[in-house]
Design an enzyme around this catalytic site. Structure first.
Site, PDB file in Angstrom:
ATOM      1  N   CYS A  12       0.871  -1.175   0.000  1.00  0.00           N
ATOM      2  CA  CYS A  12       0.000   0.000   0.000  1.00  0.00           C
ATOM      3  C   CYS A  12       0.907   1.223   0.000  1.00  0.00           C
ATOM      4  O   CYS A  12       2.128   1.102   0.098  1.00  0.00           O
ATOM      5  CB  CYS A  12      -0.992  -0.010   1.159  1.00  0.00           C
ATOM      6  SG  CYS A  12      -0.304   0.210   2.799  1.00  0.00           S
ATOM      7  N   CYS A  86      -2.051   1.283  -4.316  1.00  0.00           N
ATOM      8  CA  CYS A  86      -0.780   1.910  -4.688  1.00  0.00           C
ATOM      9  C   CYS A  86      -0.678   2.141  -6.182  1.00  0.00           C
ATOM     10  O   CYS A  86       0.375   2.505  -6.685  1.00  0.00           O
ATOM     11  CB  CYS A  86       0.412   1.097  -4.176  1.00  0.00           C
ATOM     12  SG  CYS A  86       0.623  -0.513  -4.933  1.00  0.00           S
ATOM     13  N   CYS A  90       3.747  -1.183  -8.618  1.00  0.00           N
ATOM     14  CA  CYS A  90       4.245  -2.540  -8.411  1.00  0.00           C
ATOM     15  C   CYS A  90       4.683  -3.150  -9.730  1.00  0.00           C
ATOM     16  O   CYS A  90       3.886  -3.262 -10.652  1.00  0.00           O
ATOM     17  CB  CYS A  90       3.154  -3.408  -7.794  1.00  0.00           C
ATOM     18  SG  CYS A  90       3.540  -3.912  -6.152  1.00  0.00           S
TER      19      CYS A  90
END
Length: 139
Positions: A12, A86, A90
């Protein structure tokens, strides 16, 4: 990931609430059968104290954890990557399982709201454990 031990990375933004609670749940439910990581794209200075309090209410201590920056190495070493707000920070690696869990952010929330977030995360982690370790799933 080895054939016997999956690795899960929870991500997160601040790595101070949702991802830390999820990691705490997974450690609690799976023990050492799963390698657990958590990280953030912009880590906070400390874990949200209301998240710590909410987890303590269910017997899970996350006080020793600290927010960590998301690294390429942690992402690459994880067989399952679960993001929690997020965005696209990633990285994706072939063979990984990716999930995005839409959850309210506990930042700035009171204990009642954080309890609800904690419980939703707990339910999702139980389902994750059941899928990763069907022979060991417990509540």
């Amino acid at each position: 990931m080895t054939a016997t031990k999956p690795s899960v990375l929870f991500v997160c933004v601040h790595n101070a609430g949702r991802s830390q609670m999820a990691a705490g749940w997974l450690r609690h439910l799976a023990g050492d059968a799963v390698e657990v990581r958590s990280a953030g794209s912009a880590p906070a200075d400390r874990i949200n104290p209301v998240a710590v309090e909410a987890m303590a209410e269910v017997g899970i201590d996350i006080t020793a954890q600290t927010p960590k920056i998301l690294t390429h190495e942690d992402a690459e070493a994880s067989s399952v990557v679960i993001t929690m707000g997020c965005g696209d920070v990633c990285p994706y690696f072939p063979g990984q399982r990716h999930e995005d869990w839409t959850l309210d952010d506990p930042a700035g929330q009171g204990i009642e709201a954080v309890r609800a977030i904690r419980d939703e995360i707990g339910d999702r982690v139980r389902a994750l454990v059941a899928g990763l370790l069907p022979h060991r799933a417990r509540s």
